[in-house]
Design a protein around this motif. Sequence first.
Motif, PDB file in Angstrom:
ATOM      1  N   ILE A   1      -1.792  -3.409  -2.355  1.00  0.00           N
ATOM      2  CA  ILE A   1      -0.594  -2.748  -2.434  1.00  0.00           C
ATOM      3  C   ILE A   1      -0.204  -2.102  -0.945  1.00  0.00           C
ATOM      4  O   ILE A   1      -1.122  -1.080  -1.024  1.00  0.00           O
ATOM      5  CB  ILE A   1      -0.298  -1.914  -3.416  1.00  0.00           C
ATOM      6  CG1 ILE A   1      -0.444  -2.471  -4.892  1.00  0.00           C
ATOM      7  CG2 ILE A   1       1.019  -0.947  -3.628  1.00  0.00           C
ATOM      8  CD1 ILE A   1      -0.220  -1.997  -6.083  1.00  0.00           C
ATOM      9  N   SER A   2       0.570  -2.357  -0.203  1.00  0.00           N
ATOM     10  CA  SER A   2       0.291  -1.899   1.135  1.00  0.00           C
ATOM     11  C   SER A   2       0.808  -0.119   1.062  1.00  0.00           C
ATOM     12  O   SER A   2       1.404   0.190   0.274  1.00  0.00           O
ATOM     13  CB  SER A   2       1.452  -2.674   2.040  1.00  0.00           C
ATOM     14  OG  SER A   2       2.587  -2.196   1.755  1.00  0.00           O
ATOM     15  N   ASN A   3       0.269   0.493   2.234  1.00  0.00           N
ATOM     16  CA  ASN A   3       0.831   1.847   2.339  1.00  0.00           C
ATOM     17  C   ASN A   3       2.116   2.090   2.551  1.00  0.00           C
ATOM     18  O   ASN A   3       2.821   2.879   2.050  1.00  0.00           O
ATOM     19  CB  ASN A   3      -0.135   2.655   3.467  1.00  0.00           C
ATOM     20  CG  ASN A   3       0.028   4.038   3.486  1.00  0.00           C
ATOM     21  OD1 ASN A   3      -0.182   4.654   2.630  1.00  0.00           O
ATOM     22  ND2 ASN A   3       0.724   4.485   4.826  1.00  0.00           N
ATOM     23  N   SER A   4       2.659   1.103   3.329  1.00  0.00           N
ATOM     24  CA  SER A   4       4.341   1.199   3.592  1.00  0.00           C
ATOM     25  C   SER A   4       5.090   0.976   2.519  1.00  0.00           C
ATOM     26  O   SER A   4       5.957   1.705   2.337  1.00  0.00           O
ATOM     27  CB  SER A   4       4.660   0.098   4.527  1.00  0.00           C
ATOM     28  OG  SER A   4       4.184  -1.088   4.025  1.00  0.00           O
ATOM     29  N   VAL A   5       4.590  -0.070   1.454  1.00  0.00           N
ATOM     30  CA  VAL A   5       5.440  -0.236   0.296  1.00  0.00           C
ATOM     31  C   VAL A   5       5.218   1.019  -0.886  1.00  0.00           C
ATOM     32  O   VAL A   5       6.102   1.638  -1.176  1.00  0.00           O
ATOM     33  CB  VAL A   5       4.777  -1.565  -0.477  1.00  0.00           C
ATOM     34  CG1 VAL A   5       5.220  -1.338  -1.999  1.00  0.00           C
ATOM     35  CG2 VAL A   5       5.547  -2.561   0.354  1.00  0.00           C
TER      36      VAL A   5
ATOM     37  N   GLY B   1       5.722  -3.840   7.815  1.00  0.00           N
ATOM     38  CA  GLY B   1       5.801  -2.475   6.948  1.00  0.00           C
ATOM     39  C   GLY B   1       6.905  -1.820   6.917  1.00  0.00           C
ATOM     40  O   GLY B   1       7.393  -1.244   5.697  1.00  0.00           O
TER      41      GLY B   1
ATOM     42  N   GLY C   1       9.509  -3.326   4.513  1.00  0.00           N
ATOM     43  CA  GLY C   1       8.877  -3.374   3.026  1.00  0.00           C
ATOM     44  C   GLY C   1       9.055  -1.994   2.374  1.00  0.00           C
ATOM     45  O   GLY C   1       9.288  -1.796   1.351  1.00  0.00           O
TER      46      GLY C   1
ATOM     47  N   THR D   1      11.410  -1.420  -0.571  1.00  0.00           N
ATOM     48  CA  THR D   1      10.883  -0.855  -1.714  1.00  0.00           C
ATOM     49  C   THR D   1      11.762   0.639  -2.230  1.00  0.00           C
ATOM     50  O   THR D   1      12.200   0.633  -3.433  1.00  0.00           O
ATOM     51  CB  THR D   1       9.467  -0.261  -1.721  1.00  0.00           C
ATOM     52  OG1 THR D   1       8.794  -1.597  -1.336  1.00  0.00           O
ATOM     53  CG2 THR D   1       8.857  -0.043  -2.978  1.00  0.00           C
TER      54      THR D   1
ATOM     55  N   GLY E   1       7.344  -3.748  -5.498  1.00  0.00           N
ATOM     56  CA  GLY E   1       6.524  -3.465  -4.308  1.00  0.00           C
ATOM     57  C   GLY E   1       5.200  -4.073  -4.200  1.00  0.00           C
ATOM     58  O   GLY E   1       4.966  -4.523  -3.043  1.00  0.00           O
ATOM     59  N   VAL E   2       4.682  -4.680  -5.315  1.00  0.00           N
ATOM     60  CA  VAL E   2       3.534  -5.474  -5.339  1.00  0.00           C
ATOM     61  C   VAL E   2       3.584  -6.759  -4.507  1.00  0.00           C
ATOM     62  O   VAL E   2       3.024  -7.314  -3.758  1.00  0.00           O
ATOM     63  CB  VAL E   2       3.095  -5.732  -6.743  1.00  0.00           C
ATOM     64  CG1 VAL E   2       1.988  -6.795  -6.780  1.00  0.00           C
ATOM     65  CG2 VAL E   2       2.442  -4.383  -7.164  1.00  0.00           C
TER      66      VAL E   2
ATOM     67  N   SER F   1       4.240  -6.422  -0.891  1.00  0.00           N
ATOM     68  CA  SER F   1       2.893  -5.974  -0.441  1.00  0.00           C
ATOM     69  C   SER F   1       2.423  -7.469  -0.122  1.00  0.00           C
ATOM     70  O   SER F   1       1.585  -7.522   0.973  1.00  0.00           O
ATOM     71  CB  SER F   1       1.944  -5.073  -1.226  1.00  0.00           C
ATOM     72  OG  SER F   1       2.713  -3.942  -1.366  1.00  0.00           O
TER      73      SER F   1
ATOM     74  N   TYR G   1       1.440  -8.803   3.748  1.00  0.00           N
ATOM     75  CA  TYR G   1      -0.153  -9.351   3.803  1.00  0.00           C
ATOM     76  C   TYR G   1      -0.031 -10.916   4.575  1.00  0.00           C
ATOM     77  O   TYR G   1      -0.576 -11.327   5.379  1.00  0.00           O
ATOM     78  CB  TYR G   1      -0.838  -9.331   2.541  1.00  0.00           C
ATOM     79  CG  TYR G   1      -2.148  -9.913   2.889  1.00  0.00           C
ATOM     80  CD1 TYR G   1      -2.972  -9.449   3.544  1.00  0.00           C
ATOM     81  CD2 TYR G   1      -2.713 -11.198   2.257  1.00  0.00           C
ATOM     82  CE1 TYR G   1      -4.509 -10.197   3.780  1.00  0.00           C
ATOM     83  CE2 TYR G   1      -3.716 -11.696   2.319  1.00  0.00           C
ATOM     84  CZ  TYR G   1      -4.770 -11.120   3.050  1.00  0.00           C
ATOM     85  OH  TYR G   1      -5.881 -11.967   3.360  1.00  0.00           O
TER      86      TYR G   1
END
Length: 549
Positions: free
Chosen positions: A118-122, A370, A373, A377, A393-394, A397, A401
């Motif tokens: 789960i990316s920091n941007s999301v 990002g 994203g 989100t 969000g998942v 992410s 990726y």
Amino acid sequence: MPGGETNWKKSLPADIVAGTTTALVGIPQVMGFALVAGINPVYGLYTAIFSTAFGAFLTGSTYLRVMLSNVLAVSIYSVLAPVPEADVPATLFVLTLLVGTFQLGFGLIKAGSLTRFISNSVLTGFVAGAALLIVLAQLGNLTGYQLPREAIQILAVPDLLLHADELQPEALAVGLLTIALALGFRQLKRLRSVALLLPVIIATLIARIAFPEVAIVGSIASIPAGLPAPVIPDLALAPGLLIPALALAIIGLVMAVGVTETTPEPDGTVADVNRDFLGQGATNILASFFQCAPSSGSLSATALNVAAGAKTRAANLISGVIVGVIILVAGPLAELIPLPALAGILILIGIELIYQPREIACIWKYSRPGRWGMVATFTSTQILPLQYSIYIGVLLSLVIYLVTSTREASVVHLVPVDEWIFRVEPVPDRLPSGTTTILSISGSVYFATLRAIERSLPSPEGSESAVVILALRGRSEAGIGLFRMLERYARKVRAHNGRFILAEVEPRLLAGLEESGAAGTIGRKNIFLATPVIWESLQGAIRAAEAGD
């Protein structure tokens, strides 16, 4: 043990101070978050007692404070909004039980490592979106104009403007006074720890004297003096709550991972996130029998716990006990708190969560995937129920990726500078004749990146007697797609009287090459196994190429 007893006695005064501080600050917070969740504030208080106390024993982190958090509160509201008011308590307790069950399951399968996808941007977009919903949800309590339940989204602003004549100046004055006092007390070092509690107390006294018509907690809910009687959650309600409960479990765990990774243990290590998963799951399961809302690790509450001087996990236990004592002694007094005062505190918290200029600026400037994203989100939180936004969000992410790793996958040209030193240069479009070209793969190797990697390989067209060495160190996991790609390139090079050599080949990769038949196409003498010494195998391949072996 004598030493343990001495340490316990030494840490107890600090833990009492920390526990008292977090309890006093947490009382208006959890009551406010309960309002955000659309539930009786007493359930927020019960959560501050039992979930915090149970979490002190069950989680792996020493400082992690488990409680009803802001983001979870908005998510709970999305789940409970369609539920008839009379059925909300029973539904809430089952939801807490299911969230705990899912979290416990994540801990048992050691799913902590999956949260890195789960990316920091999301996550930034999700938290900012949830915080905006908190602010919008409290505009009604702040102004005295009650918005329809379905209007608590971005449409709340035009709705308020259209009904400006129905706003209550007294309510707005109490709310704005609370915000101003909180901001002012935060500037005073000695009062910083009670900068949220004191404004609520002052606003309550002023409202009782000057604005008795302003709505109070008692006008929407009763706060009994006493602890809750145990209940058994009605499992007949469970089937309809499974999907939102899973979403809430994911949200809670992602929040908790952020807390665990940014709050080291007393010895400087990082706690085991999987044990935290287990602990939070067990906490929610137990708390569901004591009329509690779903809870998770709270970053702000944990940071306050550390800043207040907590030494051991006893600080969280003491915090829960103190909240329990306050409810026993003075529970009904909480009914006198003006709703605009709690709304002011929540709006202040929400704005602080939204205002992340450095984080947002870095994402926007340095990561194009990002950036979108984060925006997507954030937008989804405003148009979808929040518990479904985490699924968006998942998914985003994973897409980020995949897109990023596909773009970054390529081949680089290694030019020898010394025997063990190489300079990285762009790969030539075509192989130069009669020379040795050393290559290495940069980025992830999996089915989606193979096409980009194959396009990066220099063409053997027009070359004669060229030698290509491809270093594959660390590429132990590969699929049949990689084996077939290497076969194709070996045939192309051989068709122009060239030689294709693989270096730094891990034993597992060699087994796959042999089983797929690719080793036969490439030639076993052209495969050099990796050794514990980095680039030793590559040096052997270079010497073999120079000698024509």
